[in-house]
Design a protein around this motif. Structure first.
Motif, PDB file in Angstrom:
ATOM      1  N   LEU A   1       3.417  22.921  -2.829  1.00 13.46           N
ATOM      2  CA  LEU A   1       2.757  21.634  -3.082  1.00 13.46           C
ATOM      3  C   LEU A   1       3.753  20.604  -3.609  1.00 13.46           C
ATOM      4  CD1 LEU A   1      -0.692  22.553  -4.644  1.00 13.46           C
ATOM      5  CD2 LEU A   1      -0.222  21.430  -2.463  1.00 13.46           C
ATOM      6  N   LEU A   2       4.575  21.065  -4.546  1.00 11.70           N
ATOM      7  CA  LEU A   2       5.590  20.180  -5.117  1.00 11.70           C
ATOM      8  C   LEU A   2       6.470  19.621  -4.007  1.00 11.70           C
ATOM      9  CD1 LEU A   2       7.325  19.006  -7.434  1.00 11.70           C
ATOM     10  CD2 LEU A   2       8.527  21.169  -7.529  1.00 11.70           C
ATOM     11  N   LYS A   3       6.919  20.507  -3.127  1.00 12.34           N
ATOM     12  CA  LYS A   3       7.800  20.073  -2.037  1.00 12.34           C
ATOM     13  C   LYS A   3       7.095  19.043  -1.171  1.00 12.34           C
ATOM     14  CE  LYS A   3      11.059  23.867  -1.495  1.00 12.34           C
ATOM     15  NZ  LYS A   3      11.437  25.048  -0.740  1.00 12.34           N
ATOM     16  N   ARG A   4       5.812  19.315  -0.876  1.00 11.17           N
ATOM     17  CA  ARG A   4       5.085  18.407   0.007  1.00 11.17           C
ATOM     18  C   ARG A   4       4.962  17.010  -0.618  1.00 11.17           C
ATOM     19  NH1 ARG A   4      -0.888  19.874   0.853  1.00 11.17           N
ATOM     20  NH2 ARG A   4       0.012  21.765   1.694  1.00 11.17           N
ATOM     21  N   TRP A   5       4.461  16.974  -1.858  1.00  8.55           N
ATOM     22  CA  TRP A   5       4.235  15.668  -2.499  1.00  8.55           C
ATOM     23  C   TRP A   5       5.546  14.931  -2.742  1.00  8.55           C
ATOM     24  CZ3 TRP A   5      -0.254  13.802  -1.880  1.00  8.55           C
ATOM     25  CH2 TRP A   5      -1.409  14.607  -1.935  1.00  8.55           C
ATOM     26  N   TRP A   6       6.541  15.720  -3.129  1.00 12.12           N
ATOM     27  CA  TRP A   6       7.816  15.097  -3.471  1.00 12.12           C
ATOM     28  C   TRP A   6       8.459  14.447  -2.234  1.00 12.12           C
ATOM     29  CZ3 TRP A   6       9.691  14.310  -8.272  1.00 12.12           C
ATOM     30  CH2 TRP A   6      10.986  13.802  -8.366  1.00 12.12           C
ATOM     31  N   SER A   7       8.500  15.186  -1.128  1.00 15.53           N
ATOM     32  CA  SER A   7       9.161  14.614   0.055  1.00 15.53           C
ATOM     33  C   SER A   7       8.320  13.489   0.641  1.00 15.53           C
ATOM     34  CB  SER A   7       9.442  15.697   1.100  1.00 15.53           C
ATOM     35  OG  SER A   7       8.447  16.681   1.078  1.00 15.53           O
ATOM     36  N   LEU A   8       6.996  13.575   0.450  1.00 11.79           N
ATOM     37  CA  LEU A   8       6.141  12.469   0.889  1.00 11.79           C
ATOM     38  C   LEU A   8       6.492  11.190   0.115  1.00 11.79           C
ATOM     39  CD1 LEU A   8       3.895  11.929   2.871  1.00 11.79           C
ATOM     40  CD2 LEU A   8       2.226  12.444   1.080  1.00 11.79           C
TER      41      LEU A   8
ATOM     42  N   LEU B   1       0.832  -1.204   0.000  1.00 12.44           N
ATOM     43  CA  LEU B   1       0.000   0.000   0.000  1.00 12.44           C
ATOM     44  C   LEU B   1       0.864   1.251   0.000  1.00 12.44           C
ATOM     45  CD1 LEU B   1      -2.977  -0.895   2.365  1.00 12.44           C
ATOM     46  CD2 LEU B   1      -2.978  -0.528  -0.119  1.00 12.44           C
ATOM     47  N   MET B   2       1.943   1.213   0.792  1.00 14.57           N
ATOM     48  CA  MET B   2       2.844   2.371   0.832  1.00 14.57           C
ATOM     49  C   MET B   2       3.412   2.651  -0.553  1.00 14.57           C
ATOM     50  SD  MET B   2       5.209   2.682   4.178  1.00 14.57           S
ATOM     51  CE  MET B   2       5.552   1.003   4.657  1.00 14.57           C
ATOM     52  N   LEU B   3       3.823   1.592  -1.228  1.00 14.13           N
ATOM     53  CA  LEU B   3       4.450   1.787  -2.536  1.00 14.13           C
ATOM     54  C   LEU B   3       3.430   2.307  -3.551  1.00 14.13           C
ATOM     55  CD1 LEU B   3       7.258   1.524  -3.613  1.00 14.13           C
ATOM     56  CD2 LEU B   3       6.722  -0.748  -4.462  1.00 14.13           C
ATOM     57  N   LEU B   4       2.217   1.754  -3.489  1.00 13.23           N
ATOM     58  CA  LEU B   4       1.165   2.242  -4.381  1.00 13.23           C
ATOM     59  C   LEU B   4       0.895   3.719  -4.112  1.00 13.23           C
ATOM     60  CD1 LEU B   4      -1.566  -0.535  -4.590  1.00 13.23           C
ATOM     61  CD2 LEU B   4      -0.039   0.324  -6.374  1.00 13.23           C
ATOM     62  N   ALA B   5       0.820   4.045  -2.820  1.00 18.22           N
ATOM     63  CA  ALA B   5       0.554   5.442  -2.456  1.00 18.22           C
ATOM     64  C   ALA B   5       1.662   6.344  -2.974  1.00 18.22           C
ATOM     65  CB  ALA B   5       0.434   5.565  -0.938  1.00 18.22           C
ATOM     66  N   SER B   6       2.899   5.856  -2.945  1.00 20.73           N
ATOM     67  CA  SER B   6       4.010   6.707  -3.371  1.00 20.73           C
ATOM     68  C   SER B   6       3.942   6.993  -4.871  1.00 20.73           C
ATOM     69  CB  SER B   6       5.350   6.073  -3.010  1.00 20.73           C
ATOM     70  OG  SER B   6       5.596   4.955  -3.827  1.00 20.73           O
ATOM     71  N   SER B   7       3.360   6.074  -5.620  1.00 25.84           N
ATOM     72  CA  SER B   7       3.170   6.346  -7.044  1.00 25.84           C
ATOM     73  C   SER B   7       2.171   7.480  -7.245  1.00 25.84           C
ATOM     74  CB  SER B   7       2.668   5.084  -7.766  1.00 25.84           C
ATOM     75  OG  SER B   7       3.706   4.498  -8.510  1.00 25.84           O
ATOM     76  N   VAL B   8       1.148   7.471  -6.387  1.00 24.62           N
ATOM     77  CA  VAL B   8       0.161   8.554  -6.472  1.00 24.62           C
ATOM     78  C   VAL B   8       0.818   9.880  -6.095  1.00 24.62           C
ATOM     79  CG1 VAL B   8      -2.012   9.440  -5.552  1.00 24.62           C
ATOM     80  CG2 VAL B   8      -1.727   6.979  -5.959  1.00 24.62           C
ATOM     81  N   THR B   9       1.607   9.862  -5.025  1.00 22.33           N
ATOM     82  CA  THR B   9       2.184  11.138  -4.566  1.00 22.33           C
ATOM     83  C   THR B   9       3.174  11.709  -5.571  1.00 22.33           C
ATOM     84  OG1 THR B   9       3.852   9.916  -3.309  1.00 22.33           O
ATOM     85  CG2 THR B   9       1.906  10.652  -2.103  1.00 22.33           C
ATOM     86  N   ILE B  10       3.945  10.850  -6.217  1.00 19.71           N
ATOM     87  CA  ILE B  10       4.926  11.409  -7.177  1.00 19.71           C
ATOM     88  C   ILE B  10       4.207  11.977  -8.388  1.00 19.71           C
ATOM     89  CG2 ILE B  10       5.483   9.398  -8.631  1.00 19.71           C
ATOM     90  CD1 ILE B  10       8.458  10.202  -8.266  1.00 19.71           C
ATOM     91  N   GLU B  11       3.062  11.372  -8.705  1.00 19.99           N
ATOM     92  CA  GLU B  11       2.261  11.896  -9.808  1.00 19.99           C
ATOM     93  C   GLU B  11       1.696  13.277  -9.421  1.00 19.99           C
ATOM     94  OE1 GLU B  11       2.672  10.156 -12.427  1.00 19.99           O
ATOM     95  OE2 GLU B  11       1.519  11.567 -13.615  1.00 19.99           O
ATOM     96  N   GLN B  12       1.253  13.370  -8.172  1.00 16.34           N
ATOM     97  CA  GLN B  12       0.757  14.657  -7.665  1.00 16.34           C
ATOM     98  C   GLN B  12       1.862  15.713  -7.725  1.00 16.34           C
ATOM     99  OE1 GLN B  12      -2.161  15.780  -6.749  1.00 16.34           O
ATOM    100  NE2 GLN B  12      -3.190  13.849  -7.212  1.00 16.34           N
ATOM    101  N   ALA B  13       3.056  15.298  -7.341  1.00 18.56           N
ATOM    102  CA  ALA B  13       4.189  16.230  -7.366  1.00 18.56           C
ATOM    103  C   ALA B  13       4.404  16.755  -8.778  1.00 18.56           C
ATOM    104  CB  ALA B  13       5.440  15.531  -6.848  1.00 18.56           C
ATOM    105  N   LYS B  14       4.357  15.826  -9.730  1.00 17.58           N
ATOM    106  CA  LYS B  14       4.566  16.218 -11.125  1.00 17.58           C
ATOM    107  C   LYS B  14       3.510  17.219 -11.565  1.00 17.58           C
ATOM    108  CE  LYS B  14       4.969  13.385 -14.600  1.00 17.58           C
ATOM    109  NZ  LYS B  14       4.852  12.070 -15.275  1.00 17.58           N
ATOM    110  N   ARG B  15       2.260  16.952 -11.149  1.00 22.84           N
ATOM    111  CA  ARG B  15       1.161  17.819 -11.589  1.00 22.84           C
ATOM    112  C   ARG B  15       1.242  19.208 -10.961  1.00 22.84           C
ATOM    113  NH1 ARG B  15      -3.835  13.548 -11.913  1.00 22.84           N
ATOM    114  NH2 ARG B  15      -2.807  12.286 -13.496  1.00 22.84           N
ATOM    115  N   HIS B  16       1.833  19.274  -9.793  1.00 25.05           N
ATOM    116  CA  HIS B  16       1.930  20.570  -9.134  1.00 25.05           C
ATOM    117  C   HIS B  16       3.338  21.131  -9.218  1.00 25.05           C
ATOM    118  CE1 HIS B  16      -1.631  18.673  -7.183  1.00 25.05           C
ATOM    119  NE2 HIS B  16      -2.131  19.846  -7.494  1.00 25.05           N
ATOM    120  N   PHE B  17       3.964  20.852 -10.340  1.00 26.01           N
ATOM    121  CA  PHE B  17       5.375  21.209 -10.453  1.00 26.01           C
ATOM    122  C   PHE B  17       5.627  22.703 -10.287  1.00 26.01           C
ATOM    123  CE2 PHE B  17       9.537  21.750 -12.281  1.00 26.01           C
ATOM    124  CZ  PHE B  17      10.189  20.641 -11.784  1.00 26.01           C
TER     125      PHE B  17
END
Lengths: 587, 218
Positions: free
Chosen positions: B116-123, B95-111
């Motif tokens: 926001l980028l910092k938050r999603w990326w470090s998450l 689940l953690m790994l799946l979630a991390s795929s979502v978060t990196i995608e979020q980071a990309k979208r909020h580049f």
């Protein structure tokens, strides 16, 4: 890290040791291969010596290898260790490094008009991991038990059981596996770099179908390496675990070694190793030979003053050979109890590779046909390549039939076949490349007379060595045996063995002519012009040797294909790829 | 590693050489990297990072293809295969790994939105690290239960596949960490983020594949 533009370094270490310049790295690969090939040849001398004069005392051998050759007499196990190391060094450290890592590194970026590889730092890393792999392999000579005796294919369970199975199968085998794992990683990184460079760094105008066939061959080879070495790495990891962690991937139950039952392993499959190894191993054959095909195409065209015959067919044939190379590994396993149905499939697919191979051969002949042929050393070796490719390939037609392979498989027929087509043909490709590109790489010409002498002795020599081995195979002479004196039916071919050994010694001696020519020309050779062979590709529009950034401040622009020779209506009989405002004749 | 080493997006001043002689007769601009006009020499195209990463992923695919075919063959042949009970921790990790795929995608979208980028990326980096720690705990649990690499072919393959995956993921976490550093110093490029995300999604997909293999064919 990987900066696109790097300034020429000034200190010795950054310029020549940890260089990120693709040209320096290419030369590093070539030097590594040069050292390796002489070690490999030395081992083949020992092998041939023992086959003809078994039991002879060589005091130098006794002092070098007190365990392997007590009192100067080679043991059978020592013979097998030499065999293993000869094969491994030649296949990996020579045939895989020189054509691809060496010439590929040096000339691929230049021939597509790039300043360097796509990832220069990664390129340096690839070389140094390869170097580490080489050192690891050689260190097997100096550990207790010596090098492994399981052959370059390291068949399990012999290779999986450890010291108990024989000398060299302890630490020696561990080092061997480690070396190949490192080599796989280096090759994967290298392949990634080659592919990216070819796809993304081509100069303006350098369309895919204007690329020299050498570039195509390095590109296809890189794809093969990328897809094959991962599987070897996986196999190596599993084998190492069987040896060190007590797993049973390849070790079956019920094995008895030296009257002892092996109890801590069961259920593994030795054939699984063979499948994994040969899934890598067959593409590896093409990794060794494809760059030779590229160089041969290039040289034949330049020295016939004619465009390459059927350029597109040559490209597609290389892809055909590459793709089919992944579907034929089973032909190494006809004797392993493979299902006859699988054997037939593998046999048919293997036979089908004759089609792209024949396309290449006929196109090479078509290229020379009617040309104004210049018989300089590179041309001689390229023609030699075609000759050896054909004679080696014809032997393959007997081995790809399960019925004939059952008789020939463990005989010298196979030794003859793979040496001709994979070993010697690829080496001829390397020689053709060396004589062809030496002027560009070092700014001096090699001595033409010595080159011709080198060619003729080598060409006659390798045929004298490997042609008779077909006959040895047909009379049932087994391979991998240290001594043949115990078999009365082999008594009558002993003189043939003697002939082969003498031919081998003469051929090996002739390689020192090459070495002398190489070293002498490096310092005293005639100065080379920018384009001494009147060739068309991009490496010939820049100075010899090329400057650090290859093309200077501006990227070259390409207007023509790579093989515009004897273009009607032109003054010179060739058009450089960068020649502007000149008509290209579509072929 | 292509992923870790993108060049800065160059609004380049001309590199060495300036406007000196052009052997080939034409001023050349490849149009890469945003350089304008008749800049004499463009930087290497950033496309190379994507190409290099795709090639790397092909190589990694073949490594795991090798392991997988060994798995299938060894299991098919064996009479000694005892299915392995996966520790429940594996599911949390997944689940953690799946979630991390979502978060990196979020980071990309909020580049372009730096906080926001910092938050999603470090998450993402944290989740990746959490996955590795979780895997470590899985191995410790198994060892505690007496399931070693040599216990059974099923456990041998479990360790081989999960460790090989973890090694590649650890490379990814290190790259993420390095790029986090670049993010905080204002030097994270869209290309680097994109290539990183490509690798990261691939690692997630690879994990799903391994999990399916272990569950359906265990």
């Amino acid at each position: 890290m990987s900066h696109a533009v790097h300034e020429p370094p000034s200190s010795f270490i950054w310029k020549y040791i940890f260089s990120v310049d693709h040209k320096v790295i290419g030369i590093q690969y070539l030097l590594l291969a040069l050292v390796a090939v002489f070690i490999g040849m030395l081992l083949s001398i020992l092998i041939r010596f023992n086959l003809v004069w078994p039991g002879t005392e060589l005091s130098i051998l006794g002092s070098l290898f007190p365990v392997g050759a007590p009192g100067g007499v080679m043991t059978a196990e020592f013979y097998l260790a030499m065999l293993t190391m000869h094969g491994t060094i030649m296949v990996f450290m020579v045939l895989t490094t020189a054509p691809q890592g060496g010439f590929g590194n040096y000339f691929l970026p230049i021939q597509i008009g790039a300043r360097d590889m796509a990832f220069p730092n990664l390129n340096m890393l690839s070389f140094w991991i390869t170097f580490l792999s080489f050192v690891t392999l050689i260190s097997a000579f100096f550990v207790t038990g010596g090098p492994p005796i399981s052959g370059w294919t390291a068949y399990a369970p012999l290779s999986a059981l450890g010291e108990i199975a024989g000398p060299g199968l302890g630490l020696g085998q561990d080092l061997w596996i480690l070396s190949l794992a490192l080599f796989s990683v280096a090759s994967l990184l290298g392949a990634l770099n080659f592919i990216t460079t070819t796809l993304d760094l081509r100069a303006p105008g350098m369309t895919l179908m204007r690329m020299p066939l050498t570039v195509w061959s390095w590109f296809v080879t890189a794809i093969l390496g990328l897809l094959a070495f991962g599987v070897l790495l996986a196999a190596g990891v599993l084998l190492l675990l069987d040896r060190l962690a007590g797993t049973s991937f390849f070790i079956p139950g019920g094995l008895v070694l030296n009257d002892q039952l092996v109890i801590d392993h069961k259920g593994g499959s030795p054939l699984l190793w063979q499948h994994l190894f040969w899934f890598f191993g067959h593409p590896e054959v093409y990794i060794a030979i494809l760059p030779g095909m590229g160089v041969t195409s290039q040289v034949l065209s330049v020295f016939s003053r004619k465009p390459i015959f059927g350029y597109k067919a040559m490209v597609y044939a290389m892809f055909g050979i590459g793709i089919m190379g992944f579907m034929v590994w089973g032909h190494h396993m006809f004797m392993s109890g493979l299902s006859p149905y699988s054997a037939i499939a593998f046999s048919l697919l293997t036979t089908a590779i004759a089609v792209p191979s024949a396309i290449k051969t006929f196109n090479w002949l078509g290229t020379i046909w009617g040309g104004r042929v210049r018989f300089d050393s590179p041309m001689l070796f390229a023609i030699g390549f075609v000759s050896l490719f054909v004679s080696g390939g014809l032997g393959g037609l007997f081995l790809n039939q399960p019925a004939t392979d059952i008789f020939l498989h463990d005989t010298y027929f196979v030794v003859a076949h793979f040496h001709l087509i994979m070993g010697v043909a690829a080496i001829f490709g390397i020689f053709a490349g060396t004589y062809f590109w030496f002027p560009k790489m070092f700014g001096r010409m090699m001595n033409e007379g010595l080159g011709k002498v080198h060619f003729w002795i080598t060409f006659v020599g390798v045929n004298a060595i490997f042609m008779p081995m077909h006959f040895l195979g047909m009379v049932g002479n087994p391979r991998r045996y240290a001594e043949l004196t115990a078999y009365s039916f082999l008594g009558e071919v002993q003189s043939l063995h003697l002939f082969i050994t003498i031919a081998a010694f003469i051929t090996i001696a002739a390689q020192f002519i090459f070495l002398a020519n190489f070293i002498h020309s490096l310092f005293k050779g005639k100065k080379a012009a920018e384009n001494p062979w009147d060739a068309t590709t991009l490496e010939w529009v820049i100075p010899s040797p090329p400057p650090h950034d290859n093309f200077g401040p501006v990227d070259p622009v390409v207007y023509h294909g790579a093989y515009e020779y004897s273009v009607p209506g032109e003054e010179a009989d060739f058009l450089l790829q960068t020649d502007k405002d000149k008509e290209t004749v579509e072929h | 590693m292509a992923a870790i080493a993108p060049p800065r997006p160059t609004d380049h001043g001309a590199p060495a050489g300036g406007d000196s002689g052009n052997r080939t007769g034409l001023p050349v601009d490849r149009g890469y990297g945003g350089g304008g006009g008749s800049s004499p020499r463009a930087d290497l195209p950033e496309q190379r990072y994507y190409t290099g990463m795709m090639a790397a992923l092909a190589g990694i695919t073949m490594l795991f293809t090798g392991f997988t075919s060994a798995y299938v063959v060894r299991k098919g042949l064996s009479t000694d295969w005892v299915p392995l009970q996966l520790p429940s921790m594996v599911w949390i990790n997944s689940l953690m790994l799946l979630a991390s795929s979502v978060t990196i995608e979020q980071a990309k979208r909020h580049f372009s939105v730096i906080p926001l980028l910092k938050r999603w990326w470090s998450l993402t980096a944290l989740l990746g690290f959490g996955f590795l720690v979780g895997q470590w705990m899985v191995w410790q649990q198994l060892i505690g239960a007496g399931v070693f690499i040599s216990s059974n072919p099923s456990s041998s393959f479990f360790y081989v596949l999960t460790v090989a995956h973890a090694v590649h993921l650890a490379g990814g976490v290190i790259a993420l960490g390095y790029l986090t550093f670049r993010l905080w110093t204002g030097r994270l490029t869209p290309v680097a983020a994109g290539v990183m995300a490509l690798y990261w999604h691939f690692m997630g997909g690879l994990w799903l594949f391994i999990l399916l293999l272990l569950v359906l064919w265990g």
